[in-house]
Design an enzyme around this catalytic site. Structure first.
Site, PDB file in Angstrom:
ATOM      1  N   LYS A  63       0.839  -1.209   0.000  1.00 50.61           N
ATOM      2  CA  LYS A  63       0.000   0.000   0.000  1.00 50.61           C
ATOM      3  C   LYS A  63       0.869   1.252   0.000  1.00 50.61           C
ATOM      4  CE  LYS A  63      -3.784  -2.347   2.340  1.00 50.61           C
ATOM      5  NZ  LYS A  63      -4.523  -2.498   3.616  1.00 50.61           N
ATOM      6  N   HIS A 110       0.793  -7.761  17.470  1.00 55.32           N
ATOM      7  CA  HIS A 110      -0.314  -8.712  17.447  1.00 55.32           C
ATOM      8  C   HIS A 110      -0.768  -8.960  18.867  1.00 55.32           C
ATOM      9  CE1 HIS A 110       2.741 -11.828  18.315  1.00 55.32           C
ATOM     10  NE2 HIS A 110       3.406 -11.353  17.268  1.00 55.32           N
TER      11      HIS A 110
END
Length: 123
Positions: A63, A110
């Site tokens: 991206k 995470h």
């Protein structure tokens, strides 16, 4: 002229990664990770959290580059590596991207069901 910066961010549901691994096994891992990344993840207590973080990292850098996961960028265009303190960074494997690993800053996290990656790219 100053440095031009691009950003990319991605969040991944670790459960989705776990299901893909359960369905496709090592073929899934070999499709989205390099051998070094697979070796690193296999050594972790929760392998799928590490796989998901690397998955998110590759999405985020695609991206930032502006290509997404197409137009010349692939899962193996870059590799997530960690220094001796565990800090992640990218090794650029596909030189046709025209970027250097030191121009990409990466942060991974995470927790629970999700992994997230943030990329800052200096052009």
């Amino acid at each position: 002229m100053g440095v031009h910066r691009e950003v990319g961010v991605d969040i991944v549901d670790i459960r989705r990664i776990r299901l893909s691994y359960e369905r496709y096994g090592d073929k899934f891992l070999q499709r989205v990770l390099t051998e070094s990344e697979i070796d690193y993840c296999r050594k972790k207590k929760d392998m799928m959290s590490s796989v998901a973080a690397r998955f998110a990292a590759k999405e985020a850098v695609s991206k930032a580059i502006g290509s997404g996961m197409s137009r010349g960028f692939s899962w193996k265009s870059v590799e997530v590596v960690n220094d001796k303190h565990g800090k992640p960074s990218f090794r650029v494997l596909d030189k046709t991207l025209g970027i250097a690993g030191e121009k990409i800053r990466l942060s991974l996290s995470h927790n629970g069901d999700y992994a997230v990656a943030f990329v800052l790219l200096d052009l």
